[in-house]
Design an enzyme around this catalytic site. Sequence first.
Site, PDB file in Angstrom:
ATOM      1  N   HIS A 121      69.314  51.142  60.996  1.00  0.00           N
ATOM      2  CA  HIS A 121      69.371  50.393  62.250  1.00  0.00           C
ATOM      3  C   HIS A 121      69.707  48.931  61.991  1.00  0.00           C
ATOM      4  O   HIS A 121      70.535  48.334  62.698  1.00  0.00           O
ATOM      5  CB  HIS A 121      68.038  50.517  62.989  1.00  0.00           C
ATOM      6  CG  HIS A 121      68.091  50.012  64.392  1.00  0.00           C
ATOM      7  ND1 HIS A 121      67.669  48.745  64.740  1.00  0.00           N
ATOM      8  CD2 HIS A 121      68.536  50.585  65.542  1.00  0.00           C
ATOM      9  CE1 HIS A 121      67.845  48.571  66.041  1.00  0.00           C
ATOM     10  NE2 HIS A 121      68.371  49.666  66.550  1.00  0.00           N
ATOM     11  N   HIS A 164      73.518  47.041  63.129  1.00  0.00           N
ATOM     12  CA  HIS A 164      73.628  45.843  63.961  1.00  0.00           C
ATOM     13  C   HIS A 164      74.243  44.666  63.201  1.00  0.00           C
ATOM     14  O   HIS A 164      74.644  43.683  63.830  1.00  0.00           O
ATOM     15  CB  HIS A 164      72.260  45.481  64.548  1.00  0.00           C
ATOM     16  CG  HIS A 164      71.889  46.354  65.713  1.00  0.00           C
ATOM     17  ND1 HIS A 164      72.346  46.120  66.994  1.00  0.00           N
ATOM     18  CD2 HIS A 164      71.140  47.483  65.789  1.00  0.00           C
ATOM     19  CE1 HIS A 164      71.884  47.056  67.807  1.00  0.00           C
ATOM     20  NE2 HIS A 164      71.152  47.898  67.099  1.00  0.00           N
ATOM     21  N   HIS A 166      72.673  55.453  69.484  1.00  0.00           N
ATOM     22  CA  HIS A 166      71.294  55.484  69.978  1.00  0.00           C
ATOM     23  C   HIS A 166      70.968  56.814  70.660  1.00  0.00           C
ATOM     24  O   HIS A 166      69.832  57.282  70.593  1.00  0.00           O
ATOM     25  CB  HIS A 166      71.044  54.295  70.904  1.00  0.00           C
ATOM     26  CG  HIS A 166      70.953  52.983  70.181  1.00  0.00           C
ATOM     27  ND1 HIS A 166      72.055  52.188  69.941  1.00  0.00           N
ATOM     28  CD2 HIS A 166      69.897  52.339  69.619  1.00  0.00           C
ATOM     29  CE1 HIS A 166      71.674  51.102  69.272  1.00  0.00           C
ATOM     30  NE2 HIS A 166      70.379  51.174  69.062  1.00  0.00           N
ATOM     31  N   GLU A 196      73.974  46.450  76.262  1.00  0.00           N
ATOM     32  CA  GLU A 196      73.684  45.529  75.162  1.00  0.00           C
ATOM     33  C   GLU A 196      74.585  44.317  75.365  1.00  0.00           C
ATOM     34  O   GLU A 196      75.648  44.195  74.766  1.00  0.00           O
ATOM     35  CB  GLU A 196      73.939  46.170  73.797  1.00  0.00           C
ATOM     36  CG  GLU A 196      73.370  45.295  72.683  1.00  0.00           C
ATOM     37  CD  GLU A 196      73.768  45.746  71.289  1.00  0.00           C
ATOM     38  OE1 GLU A 196      72.925  45.635  70.395  1.00  0.00           O
ATOM     39  OE2 GLU A 196      74.916  46.168  71.088  1.00  0.00           O
ATOM     40  N   HIS A 207      69.079  45.696  77.958  1.00  0.00           N
ATOM     41  CA  HIS A 207      68.573  46.288  76.713  1.00  0.00           C
ATOM     42  C   HIS A 207      67.876  45.238  75.851  1.00  0.00           C
ATOM     43  O   HIS A 207      66.758  45.446  75.363  1.00  0.00           O
ATOM     44  CB  HIS A 207      69.721  46.940  75.936  1.00  0.00           C
ATOM     45  CG  HIS A 207      69.399  47.178  74.494  1.00  0.00           C
ATOM     46  ND1 HIS A 207      69.756  46.284  73.498  1.00  0.00           N
ATOM     47  CD2 HIS A 207      68.739  48.185  73.876  1.00  0.00           C
ATOM     48  CE1 HIS A 207      69.323  46.742  72.331  1.00  0.00           C
ATOM     49  NE2 HIS A 207      68.715  47.891  72.527  1.00  0.00           N
ATOM     50  N   HIS A 230      63.576  44.777  74.847  1.00  0.00           N
ATOM     51  CA  HIS A 230      62.928  44.554  73.548  1.00  0.00           C
ATOM     52  C   HIS A 230      62.038  43.313  73.606  1.00  0.00           C
ATOM     53  O   HIS A 230      60.915  43.327  73.079  1.00  0.00           O
ATOM     54  CB  HIS A 230      63.982  44.404  72.456  1.00  0.00           C
ATOM     55  CG  HIS A 230      64.528  45.703  71.960  1.00  0.00           C
ATOM     56  ND1 HIS A 230      64.068  46.322  70.822  1.00  0.00           N
ATOM     57  CD2 HIS A 230      65.498  46.521  72.453  1.00  0.00           C
ATOM     58  CE1 HIS A 230      64.727  47.457  70.628  1.00  0.00           C
ATOM     59  NE2 HIS A 230      65.607  47.595  71.602  1.00  0.00           N
ATOM     60  N   HIS A 245      64.497  53.385  74.652  1.00  0.00           N
ATOM     61  CA  HIS A 245      65.849  53.921  74.470  1.00  0.00           C
ATOM     62  C   HIS A 245      66.045  55.258  75.170  1.00  0.00           C
ATOM     63  O   HIS A 245      67.192  55.629  75.451  1.00  0.00           O
ATOM     64  CB  HIS A 245      66.209  53.971  72.989  1.00  0.00           C
ATOM     65  CG  HIS A 245      66.781  52.670  72.514  1.00  0.00           C
ATOM     66  ND1 HIS A 245      68.116  52.348  72.669  1.00  0.00           N
ATOM     67  CD2 HIS A 245      66.191  51.583  71.966  1.00  0.00           C
ATOM     68  CE1 HIS A 245      68.325  51.128  72.205  1.00  0.00           C
ATOM     69  NE2 HIS A 245      67.176  50.642  71.777  1.00  0.00           N
TER      70      HIS A 245
END
Length: 695
Positions: free
Chosen positions: A215, A219, A245, A353, A368, A372, A408
């Site tokens: 992950h 990114h 995802h 995102e 998104h 978080h 998610h």
Amino acid sequence: MADIFDSFELLYDRPGEPMINTKGEDKVLFELTEQFLTPEYANNGLELNNRFGDEEEVSRKIILKNLDKIPEFPKAKQLPNDADFSLFLPSHQEMANEVIDVLMSVTENQLQELLSTCVYARINLNPQLFNYCYTVAIMHRRDTGKVRVQNYAEIFPAKFLDSQVFTQAREAAAVIPKTIPRTPIIIPRDYTATDLEEEHRLAYWREDLGINLHHWHWHLVYPFSASDEKIVAKDRRGELFFYMHQQIIARYNCERLCNSLKRVKKFSDWREPIPEAYYPKLDSLTSARGWPPRQAGMRWQDLKRPVDGLNVTIDDMERYRRNIEEAIATGNVILPDKSTKKLDIDMLGNMMEASVLSPNRDLYGSIHNNMHSFSAYMHDPEHRYLESFGVIADEATTMRDPFFYRVHAWVDDIFQSFKEAPHNVRPYSRSQLENPGVQVTSVAVESAGGQQNVLNTFWMQSDVNLSKGLDFSDRGPVYARFTHLNHRPFRYVIKANNTASARRTTVRIFIAPKTDERNLPWALSDQRKMFIEMDRFVVPLSAGENTITRQSTESSLTIPFEQTFRDLSIQGSDPRRSELAAFNYCGCGWPQHMLVPKGTVGGVAYQLFVMLSNYELDKIEQPDGRELSCVEASMFCGLKDKKYPDARPMGYPFDRPSNSATNIEDFSAMSNMGLQDIVIKLSDVTEPNPRNPPA
């Protein structure tokens, strides 16, 4: 020229130590001048640097070019060295953009200038901020392709290991000479909770080193924050955000069923209490504090944290959600100039995102990323107690938290609602699914010495060298020993008849549980979301009968085992070294050891689905004929500087509902598809990794 690439790699070593110290096991010294010194070392930094240089053990000195113009970093320098860094925080995004801009702006092939700029940044910036920006720049500059990105778990081991380990590690480094093999420090499998907490049954998966590295690395390859749009605007980036995802949620749900748990419940009521608690048992070595836990029953609260650039309410989030749902319902997005544009899956991914690619950030927000942040600051939403964020706001630790999957699951539900709306996405026609003249006659999985159509899993213990991340301790390898899931290698055997002339075909391999939580057969509308893609590759078909074999280790989804559990410093004579050098881009692939779900001791029934699709509809014309830098892991990571290597929608043929089939048996009745019942069986034993260093 090789030396300079080695010099770049040394900037990863011991991120908390000052640059006046030697770097690496070979004790390499960067010779600093006054312009590189921070105020705390202004009086004695050069003297200390020279003293290190006088040591007999120093193997090499690196002379740095003085910079004509010293970078200022007005925003980035505001982040204290002992603070944690999170890309989900707007203020940290601005800092990262500033640093990446500077590192990317150095003239191409001026590597001495670039090295000096990077050393200056390394000395003057927060170590986590520097590591992220430096790695993004290394990956995206054309002149640094030979610089190997170092294993993040070795550089910042505190993001992956129980905090109690580090006292033992420093003791081992201080007491046992590096010439004597050091006994690995055992990481218990149940160090964050007990099975009284049912979510802890999945800890082996959520807290797996390879999964969390995947992950983090994905990114890095696909950053959502950068001033230079070219760094963000990769081919089908938004769609890949959705698909990667979605597959994580499908894989997580497969593991849940193996552990007698229901599929994850999406977090859709943003005002309800959250029953899932999480106590990460991690300390941040950067801030010298423990990561904040989350108690059961906490709720989202409006965020007012000016220091992080966060000023967003739950009302704001609900408004953004309504706007996105309206865009899906109408099939159009509203642009800043009030005109409209047809919505597609790639655009939706870039809205969810949010990045520079979002079509209208003011209208659709940053749902998104803010999800978080809301989840990470429930304990201190107003910065009243000067608390840092929870693990869900760090790309390297976020997948440890069970609430990540509830967030998610909701995100995936938004994408699925787009896919299920006929005005957005039409179900596949027969011509889009068939491959005329190709008939799959049988499919099977085989493993050496094992039963046909049985996949075997077990537990393995593997070592990771912590020494690069043990700031201010003696040199020499210090190993932590993890217990993780693994599987026996296997191969697919596919028999197909081609009644036409020789051609190419794309082989697509998926597996899914045969039954749901209640042990009932799936409706295709649900099971299609449970299919996990195991491999995808192109093969030639000759006329007549063909037998296609493919090893599990060749999967285009995964990275080799050595890229998760590896120490590049001892790989000099390793024949795999050229493959390991490709880690920079391909390193974001799924870990090979987690390819197969756990199964159970008694065996879990799965279905193996194989499709031989029409290559003429699959192929992509790449913009140039350059050789690929690596071929593995393209399914989740794409290909560097190239188009995504499959023209079909990601997840094809399960990315959308069928307008005719109601179950997988009906769906797979076409001649170019095959379906086979298989079993995944767990052997509840723990084996040592034969690659572990001798104790």
